[in-house]
Design a protein around this motif. Structure first.
Motif, mmCIF file in Angstrom:
data_model
loop_
_atom_site.group_PDB
_atom_site.id
_atom_site.type_symbol
_atom_site.label_atom_id
_atom_site.label_comp_id
_atom_site.label_asym_id
_atom_site.label_seq_id
_atom_site.Cartn_x
_atom_site.Cartn_y
_atom_site.Cartn_z
ATOM 1 N N GLU A 72 0.826 -1.210 0.000
ATOM 2 C CA GLU A 72 0.000 0.000 0.000
ATOM 3 C C GLU A 72 0.860 1.260 0.000
ATOM 4 O O GLU A 72 0.577 2.218 -0.718
ATOM 5 N N ARG A 76 1.100 4.117 -2.902
ATOM 6 C CA ARG A 76 0.960 5.535 -2.623
ATOM 7 C C ARG A 76 2.166 6.333 -3.137
ATOM 8 O O ARG A 76 2.027 7.370 -3.794
ATOM 9 N N LEU A 101 -7.121 0.446 -3.195
ATOM 10 C CA LEU A 101 -6.296 1.645 -3.136
ATOM 11 C C LEU A 101 -5.840 2.064 -4.535
ATOM 12 O O LEU A 101 -5.850 3.250 -4.881
ATOM 13 N N LEU A 209 -0.679 15.811 9.909
ATOM 14 C CA LEU A 209 0.110 15.116 10.903
ATOM 15 C C LEU A 209 0.780 16.119 11.801
ATOM 16 O O LEU A 209 1.068 17.233 11.421
ATOM 17 N N LEU B 279 -1.527 3.665 8.070
ATOM 18 C CA LEU B 279 -1.439 4.172 6.699
ATOM 19 C C LEU B 279 -2.819 4.677 6.301
ATOM 20 O O LEU B 279 -3.823 4.025 6.577
ATOM 21 N N ASP B 281 -4.650 5.550 2.882
ATOM 22 C CA ASP B 281 -4.457 5.449 1.432
ATOM 23 C C ASP B 281 -2.986 5.237 1.104
ATOM 24 O O ASP B 281 -2.451 5.808 0.155
ATOM 25 N N GLY B 282 -2.325 4.428 1.887
ATOM 26 C CA GLY B 282 -0.950 4.066 1.585
ATOM 27 C C GLY B 282 0.089 5.030 2.116
ATOM 28 O O GLY B 282 1.286 4.745 2.039
ATOM 29 N N ALA B 283 -0.349 6.166 2.636
ATOM 30 C CA ALA B 283 0.624 7.115 3.160
ATOM 31 C C ALA B 283 0.682 6.968 4.677
ATOM 32 O O ALA B 283 -0.356 6.881 5.337
ATOM 33 N N ALA B 284 1.895 6.913 5.204
ATOM 34 C CA ALA B 284 2.041 6.770 6.641
ATOM 35 C C ALA B 284 1.561 8.050 7.315
ATOM 36 O O ALA B 284 2.022 9.143 7.002
ATOM 37 N N VAL B 285 0.598 7.923 8.232
ATOM 38 C CA VAL B 285 0.056 9.103 8.900
ATOM 39 C C VAL B 285 0.308 9.071 10.399
ATOM 40 O O VAL B 285 0.120 10.083 11.061
ATOM 41 N N ALA B 286 0.698 7.930 10.913
ATOM 42 C CA ALA B 286 1.047 7.858 12.329
ATOM 43 C C ALA B 286 1.863 6.600 12.532
ATOM 44 O O ALA B 286 1.682 5.619 11.812
#
Lengths: 665, 343
Positions: A72, A76, A101, A209, B279, B281-286
């Motif tokens: 995933e 991205r 996705l 974030l 993640l 949508d595939g993006a690391a957010v935490a």
């Protein structure tokens, strides 16, 4: 090869081309696959993505492919880098979410079964030398076509197997389907919805974030609209729910707010709305959501609350991955997983139905006659694809010509076979009736044999006189001669059917009656024993050819040996001329005996003939140059000889007898 | 001076489970009852800096499985015996007890120890959150060794471990297993001046405030908390591993959450003992060392990773870790790589 390649042969290959007919054949592809592939990058850790250039096929190995989360993240990052596609090894548990996705982001995700490194090498070679890759495809097609041998069905089978995503049909010269995929018929279907499957809007990374926890990704890649993961603040502002259209060149309007928009609050509110507005590639959510819900308790639990399009599609496919709900859940999962798959297939089929004709090649027989056309249609997945398809279709012409030649040879060797085929064609019912398949097979054979099956046709009949030259010397009675007649007709008239009709041989041709009569005259001359031929009237189609054959039969019957009679030109003279004068002369003499006995100078016969010919004694007297009383006197003498001239039957018999007696023998 | 008496205990207990799992388990109820029984008039809560700098402070924690605690009941003397064993080894009396972390039972056991020993409880803990390993503490980051470490089991066993700091976990786990699955550990013996340096301060008072009825949940997060998403769990998958060979007590798993509103993102929570990576949508957010937890939409309890099931409505929250965890050393000890994720 010295021949210059058609334009587009060197255009970069697209992902779909690689999957459909290239080194990724057999792989499972999620997404449109319409991106050109310029190079390949093997990625074993995410950091490599920083240097991935646009239009790169990213092959994941090792840790980068180790688990759903890694795939995933790679999807991205690949999207952020405008990569052409992500290629991952299959077998992971998370193909489902990867697929969701990939479709969400509009990037193509491909799962391959083989060694990803081997895949990478093959894709790299295809991307580096698209011409070589396409040549390889063409070469493979050539090999498969050679193996297929001279069979229209097998040839079309090879074409449709080796050119997946493209439908190839073989149409006869009238445009009717002979073999291959019917979908390939050019039809005025509505255009596909264009690039609607590449969402114009990409989801932003959502709530921002905290500054300290922002993971990687850094600033965008220079395409302002690209969302940037990791905002500078921890306020939860969406840093860039932007559009990606800038680099895909997609035609969809940029729904999403550009990253230049001001006001974090407005972004947060407008971005979701924009996302909703974009048609999801998986089709309306309700459909997939339903698919999930149908499947039992577990699927239902997850699918029932699906309301919006996005939620519907996703929850339809999701319970699948869960697999935790026991049997029902498992089934639900499968259903759900298939739903997007189905959606994709339907989409592709829709694209094919509406797809333009990619290439069209005329198929000519070995004698230069047109057998039909090969038509390939589908979506043009790269600039080079139509040229490749055209080349492959070109390869199929020779096997199809060979197929036609083989069929013709077989038919020429076996009169009964082609005669049976012709009979079948004459009796062929409407589609949908019993025997439709056999009729279709007969029509297919007719194409190979080059027979006319549509449009105006003209029937003919060849009638032999006297005894066969070498009756029964070989094979069943008349078989040799029939084959001989067929050979002669085919040599002179062309590729037409020849079937037995009574004593003679009938058939039909697309030629008009005049030309057909000319050709048949040469046939009549060529036949070893005396023959005559009749040509029927021109009729609108094969279904009316029976009428034309009746005329041909009549013509042949009235024709004297060595001549050809056209039914549309036939009159009383031809009928009279057809009378077997030799055979009737003796009976005629018997009928006339009492008259001739008293007619010493022949004046009585002359007068009778004149009266019957002219229909009255007055004009008969004129024709004979005598006084009408003389005629009356002679008629009295004829009546005295025993003829009742008031009786029509007697009159007709006498008239015929006179005609035969006076005609030159 | 703050003290935890019978009334404060209820607030403290409520605060201790705001971001901790297992609040509905019998082991938690047991620890709660245990604490009620021994709290007496109350346990004073002191700042580490207020103590005599040379005074011995001991960290007390539950080691092993909380489920086992609920099944094999304690005798009641385990915290005291563990601390006494450590005192005997060191030849010094403990002047105060400090928690290793303040999640559910682990907040209550040090309180029980302090009550039993008649010493104050230090206002602070060794993580500011929860980590699965005994060595994943700010104490370790401050150079304090977990050993010597004393373990007291429910059948009267007493085990003293003395080893290099990085071997503590390896030795501890089989021993705890053979003790019946759980034990009370007394560890990280250190002087008050060292504790003042390495402790995450003020967390006990924080939980007392956060546990007050009506206080927002965020009050329990000293360094900030945010909601990642609200959504529904779509799937719980076994994860194919996170690369490295890890000695973590549980198997990796992956939880997929579909965001219910907003962008309807696909959230993937990678869990290994706890949720270590999120993640969107595939993006690391935490990611670890920040604490990621799922709060059930119904009931408001933290959802255990093992109990996550498709269909649950959850709120995914990220509790920011103490700043020391975001240093290079902190990330090495409690960051993603400590959980085997090579990011």
């Amino acid at each position: 090869m010295n021949r210059p390649r058609p334009a587009g042969w060197e255009a970069p290959v697209t992902v779909a081309e690689l999957v459909d007919a290239g080194p990724l054949a057999g792989a499972r592809m999620y997404g449109a696959g319409d991106q050109p592939v310029h190079q390949v990058r093997i990625v074993d850790e995410l950091a490599v993505f920083a240097t991935v250039a646009p239009h790169t096929a990213v092959v994941l190995i090792g840790a980068a492919a180790g688990g759903g989360w890694a795939v995933e993240m790679a999807v991205r990052r690949a999207w952020e880098q405008a990569a052409a596609c992500v290629i991952a090894p299959s077998g992971g548990p998370s193909e489902g979410s990867g697929q969701v996705l990939a479709e969400r982001l509009g990037i193509t995700l491909v799962f391959v079964d083989g060694d990803p490194l081997v895949t990478a090498v093959r894709v790299a070679s295809a991307a580096a030398r698209p011409e070589a890759a396409r040549t390889q495809l063409v070469a493979r097609c050539a090999t498969r076509l050679a193996e297929a041998g001279p069979s229209a069905r097998r040839v079309l089978g090879v074409l449709n197997a080796e050119l997946p995503g493209t439908s190839v049909a073989f149409l006869d010269r009238y445009g009717a389907h002979v073999a291959g995929r019917r979908a390939a018929h050019p039809s005025p279907a509505p255009q596909p919805p264009g690039s609607g499957h590449t969402p114009g809007v990409a989801p932003g990374p959502g709530s921002g974030l905290g500054a300290t926890s922002a993971p990687s990704a850094g600033p965008g890649t220079g395409r302002g609209a690209r969302p940037v993961t990791g905002g500078p603040s921890g306020t939860g502002a969406d840093p860039g729910g932007g559009s990606r259209t800038g680099h895909t060149g997609g035609s969809g309007p940029a729904h999403g707010p550009r990253s230049g928009d001001s006001g974090a609050g407005s972004r947060r509110s407008s971005a979701p709305a924009a996302w909703e507005a974009v048609p999801r590639p998986g089709g309306p959510g309700s459909r997939t959501g339903r698919a999930g819900a149908e499947a039992g308790p577990a699927g239902d639990a997850a699918g029932s609350a699906a309301t919006g399009p996005g939620a519907g599609a996703a929850s339809g496919s999701r319970p699948a991955a869960a697999g935790a709900g026991g049997d029902g859940g498992g089934r639900g999962g499968d259903e759900g997983r298939q739903a997007p798959e189905r959606g994709r297939d339907e989409r592709r089929q829709a694209a094919q139905r509406g797809g333009a004709v990619l290439a069209e090649v005329e198929v000519t027989g070995q004698e230069g006659d047109v057998l039909g056309r090969l038509v390939a249609s589908g979506s043009s997945r790269s600039a080079g694809w139509p040229a490749v398809v055209r080349a492959v279709l070109g390869l199929a012409v020779a096997p199809l010509a060979a197929w036609a030649a083989t069929e013709r040879l077989r038919a020429s060797r076996d009169f009964a076979l082609q005669a049976a085929l012709a009979e079948r064609l004459l009796r062929a019912g409407e589609p949908g009736e019993p025997g439709e398949e056999a009729d279709a097979a007969a029509r297919e054979a007719a194409v190979a044999l080059g027979w006319p099956t549509r449009g105006p046709v003209t029937g003919f009949l060849l009638r032999p006189f006297g005894e066969p030259a070498q009756a029964g010397s070989r094979g069943p009675q008349g078989a040799d001669e029939a084959a001989q007649a067929q050979a002669v007709v085919n040599a002179v008239v062309g590729q037409v059917p020849v079937l037995r009709r009574g004593e003679g041989w009938a058939g039909w041709s697309a030629l008009d009656p005049g030309r057909l009569a000319e050709r048949l005259r040469r046939c009549v001359e060529a036949m070893p024993r005396p023959c005559a031929a009749g040509v029927g009237a021109r009729v609108s189609g094969l279904d009316a050819v029976g009428e034309s054959l009746l005329g041909a039969e009549a013509g042949a019957f009235v024709a004297v040996a060595g001549s050809v009679v056209r039914a549309d030109r036939m009159g009383p003279a031809e009928l009279l001329g057809a009378l077997p004068a030799g055979a009737l002369r003796a009976p005629a003499a018997v009928v006339l005996r009492p008259l001739l006995d008293v007619d010493r100078d022949g004046s009585l016969l002359e007068t009778l003939t004149a009266v019957l010919d002219e229909g009255g004694s007055l004009r008969a007297a004129e024709r004979l140059g005598v006084h009408r009383n003389t005629v009356t006197t002679r008629l009295e003498r004829i009546r005295a000889a025993g003829y009742d001239l008031a009786d029509p039957a007697t009159r007709l018999a006498l008239h015929l007898a006179c005609h035969l007696t006076s005609a030159p023998s | 001076m703050t003290a935890v008496g019978p009334r404060e205990l209820e607030r403290f207990a409520a605060g201790s489970r705001l971001f901790a799992t297992g609040a509905a388990d019998s082991s938690y109820a047991l620890a709660h009852d245990w604490a009620r029984a021994v709290i007496g008039d109350g346990v004073p809560v002191r700042q580490a800096s207020d103590l005599d700098p040379g005074a011995l402070c001991v960290a007390v924690t539950l080691a092993g499985s909380t489920t086992a605690l609920g099944e094999q009941l304690p005798r009641g003397d385990e915290p005291e015996r563990a601390v006494r064993a450590l005192e005997r080894r060191l030849g010094t009396r403990a002047a105060a007890v400090v928690a290793l972390n303040l999640a559910a039972e682990n907040a209550l056991i040090p309180l029980i120890a302090a009550a039993a020993l008649g010493v104050p409880l230090i206002d602070g803990d060794g993580t500011g959150r929860v980590f699965p390993l005994v060595e994943q503490t700010t104490y370790t980051l401050g150079g304090i060794s977990a050993a010597p470490l004393a373990l007291a089991g429910a059948s009267g066993e007493l085990v003293l471990l003395e080893t290099a700091p990085d071997r503590v976990e390896d030795l501890l786990r089989p021993v705890v297993l053979s003790l019946g699955g759980w034990a009370v550990a007394a560890c990280y013996p250190m002087a008050a001046r060292d504790l003042a340096r390495v402790v995450v301060p003020g967390t006990v008072s924080l939980l007392l405030r956060a546990g007050t009825p009506g206080a927002p949940r965020s009050a329990a997060a000293p360094y900030g908390v945010r909601t990642l998403c609200r959504g529904r769990i779509l799937a719980v998958e076994g994860s194919t591993g996170h690369g490295g060979e890890l000695a973590l007590p549980s198997l990796p798993s992956s939880i997929l959450v579909q965001e219910s509103d907003g962008l309807r993102r696909l959230i993937r929570l990678e869990a290994h003992n706890e949720i270590v990576l999120a993640l969107a949508d595939g993006a690391a957010v935490a990611m670890a060392p920040d604490q990621i937890c799922m709060i059930a939409a119904t009931g408001g309890l933290v959802v255990d990773v093992d109990k996550a099931a498709p269909g649950m409505e959850v709120e995914v929250m990220v509790v920011k870790a103490a700043p020391v965890w975001h240093t290079q050393e902190g990330l090495a000890l409690g960051g993603l790589r400590a959980f085997g994720i090579p990011l």
